[in-house]
Design a protein around this motif. Structure first.
Motif: not given
Length: 611
Positions: A240-253
């Motif tokens: 659900r939340h890791t460094f990669w999901t938050i930085t990559i997914g968060g950037t797109f959002i």
């Protein structure tokens, strides 16, 4: 304090006074700008502030627009349950501002458009523009309903404030401000509301730190409770939340919000120059970091206070979004006016977001759905814009009623932006960065991106990911000493609410789960946006190339030019400053002058071995 029964307080006169003052000031800003600009004759002035705004108020408005009550209530609850690694959003904010400033801002500012979706018709076709507009309207109304309802529900159940009174007052003030004063009223209202949000956060943080005996104990408790989980670099996309999901997914959002969302673009293109617009984005970055830091630390304070007696597990609150108001009534209940300040902070977040949304909805409806088909005067368009602000205000209040059935959390809101915003971002990337893209490619890319992101998003709602992927952190009630026995009867078992909900959601599907349930449908919700964007771009490029897009000439003003970027100007600056050498390299030139005299210690007679 965490171990005693807390009788949920209710508002006193001072709290209502602080809350009412915030609503009054917000409405007064709308009245002021309606009076000052009473002679304005165009819808453009009403919707873009006449393009005379400066960087500072616009930057603060940009920050406030999407820092809603979701931020004030849900972010701290997220830290309380899952840890502080949402702080990595700070990195995605930074990347977002650079990408928006360098790629999207120059094109939109140069075209001087009121609606971002107007660009889709200039670059592709009217059908693409209309589909983009409809998707934006659906996304914004859904989001706005959740934003109005969530704080009203949380504050109603904890403080005793009337639920629908709070919902309707929020909607009415926002609608009034937008209808009367236009974008300038929205921007300056946002500036005031951002100040209220920060003040509300600080009141809770300072009091929590005092109660816990300093900042160090708060950090130490968070460390011991596993909340400082910044070292999670697991690349598994199902987590659900890791460094990669938050930085990559968060950037797109966040790029889909700052780069192409009408509510944000409408603000920075209202600046009086490109420099002011760029500056507003970077000042806004500091504001985003500040709000993020406040919300993460508030979550750490929440855990520190209730580390031995979780109000949620014990049944003192029925959902996580109520934890922050519960804390406020617990630690600030003896200080009349301060609970009112926090409630004002939560509602300020909602007011700024809702007013931004109403203003943006009116703008896209006038520019994309009315102007192309009618021939009214500018004054009539201005009045139409005001009428639409009123209509959308009523519609968003109605949507809050539907949100009461949906529930509102941080994850739900980000999922809405990911599923719809991802494909929209893809089609704008096609237009601005891919000269070969044509209208057939754009339309097919947008539709296919939407279908794929809806597929994964709806699948994720039906088949919840297993608990080991979301990993909620442990909570306990061992230190509770409730005098009110009834409070413990709320939850009959010892199983925490969040684990119960995860278990009950996951177990029924064990037999009939589809093959994709543990892979595709279990993807982190933060990846919905990248999936939609990548699908839209890939399909769009493929269809464009197959339908002759490479033969098409595109106007240079509709795509990103190298002169638009700061990087190009930086390169030129360095190039002009570094001395250039011309001519070919000659290793023999100047040998005589530079070689010096003959060393007398050696004989320079050539040795002849044939003698």
């Amino acid at each position: 304090m965490s171990g005693d029964s807390v009788a949920v307080g209710s508002f006193v006169v001072a709290d209502y006074a602080v809350f009412a003052l915030m609503l009054l000031v917000s409405a007064a800003v709308g009245v002021y700008y309606a009076w000052v600009d009473r002679g304005q004759g165009s819808s453009g002035d009403f919707l873009t502030g006449g393009r005379r705004l400066t960087a500072l108020p616009v930057s603060l408005s940009l920050t406030a627009s999407f820092m809603s009550a979701i931020t004030v209530l849900s972010n701290p609850a997220e830290v309380y349950r899952y840890g502080a690694n949402i702080g990595y959003y700070g990195l995605s904010y930074a990347v977002t501002m650079v990408v928006t400033s360098e790629i999207f801002l120059p094109v939109f500012y140069r075209l001087a458009i009121t609606s971002t979706y107007e660009y889709l018709e200039l670059r592709f076709s009217r059908a693409t523009r209309q589909l983009g507009t409809v998707l934006f309207i659906v996304q914004t109304i859904l989001y706005t309903g959740v934003v109005i309802y969530t704080p009203a529900l949380a504050l109603n159940q904890v403080t005793g404030m009337d639920l629908w009174g709070a919902v309707i007052s929020t909607g009415v003030v926002c609608t009034f401000s937008c209808t009367m004063g236009g974008l300038k009223a929205v921007v300056w209202t946002d500036v005031f509301q951002l100040g209220v949000m920060v003040a509300g956060f600080l009141s809770v943080i300072i009091r929590s730190v005092v109660v816990q005996g300093g900042i160090i104990p708060v950090i130490s408790d968070s460390q011991d409770g596993g909340r400082l989980n910044f070292g999670d670099f697991d690349t598994n996309p199902l987590r659900r939340h890791t460094f990669w999901t938050i930085t990559i997914g968060g950037t797109f959002i966040w790029i889909s919000i700052y780069g192409i969302n009408q509510a944000q673009v409408q603000r920075y293109i209202s600046c009086k120059s490109m420099t002011h617009a760029r500056l507003s984005l970077y000042i806004n970055l500091v504001g985003l970091w500040s709000i993020l830091l406040c919300s993460v630390f508030a979550g750490m304070c929440l855990f520190s206070v209730y580390k031995k007696c979780d109000p949620w597990t014990a049944g003192q609150v029925s959902q996580p979004d109520q934890l922050m108001p519960y804390l406020v009534m617990d630690i600030l209940g003896d200080y009349p006016g301060l609970p009112g300040l926090f409630v004002a902070a939560a509602f300020s977040g909602s007011l700024s977001t809702v007013s931004s949304s109403i203003s943006a909805l009116a703008a896209v409806t006038v520019e994309d759905l009315i102007k192309p088909y009618t021939n009214m005067s500018e004054r009539h368009f201005a009045w139409t814009s005001k009428g639409l602000s009123l209509l959308y205000g009523v519609l968003c209040i109605g949507m809050a009623g539907l949100a009461s059935l949906m529930g509102g959390t941080l994850q739900a809101v980000i999922s809405i932006f990911g599923i719809i915003g991802g494909p929209l971002l893809g089609v704008f990337i096609l237009g601005i960065l891919c000269p070969v893209a044509n209208s057939k490619g754009a339309l097919s890319g947008l539709v296919s991106g939407l279908v794929v992101s809806l597929w994964v998003g709806i699948g994720a709602q039906i088949y919840h990911p297993p608990p080991e992927m979301s990993r909620p952190l442990s909570l306990t009630t061992e230190g509770c000493n409730f005098t009110d026995v009834k409070s413990l009867n709320w939850t009959s078992g010892a199983l925490p609410t969040q684990l119960a909900s995860i278990t009950s959601a996951a177990v029924p599907h064990l037999d009939g789960k589809p093959l994709l349930a543990d892979s595709w449908y279990s993807l982190s919700y933060l990846y919905f946006s990248p999936i939609g964007t990548i699908t839209a771009v890939s399909v769009g490029l493929l269809v464009s190339l197959l339908t002759g897009g490479w033969k098409r000439k595109v106007e240079s003003r509709l795509t990103l030019m190298k002169e638009d970027t700061n990087l190009y100007h930086l390169f030129q600056f360095v190039k002009d400053r570094v001395p250039r050498r011309t001519g070919e390299l000659d290793l023999t030139r100047g040998r005589e002058e530079k070689s010096g005299g003959t060393n007398l210690a050696f004989c320079d007679v050539e040795l002849d071995l044939t003698k």
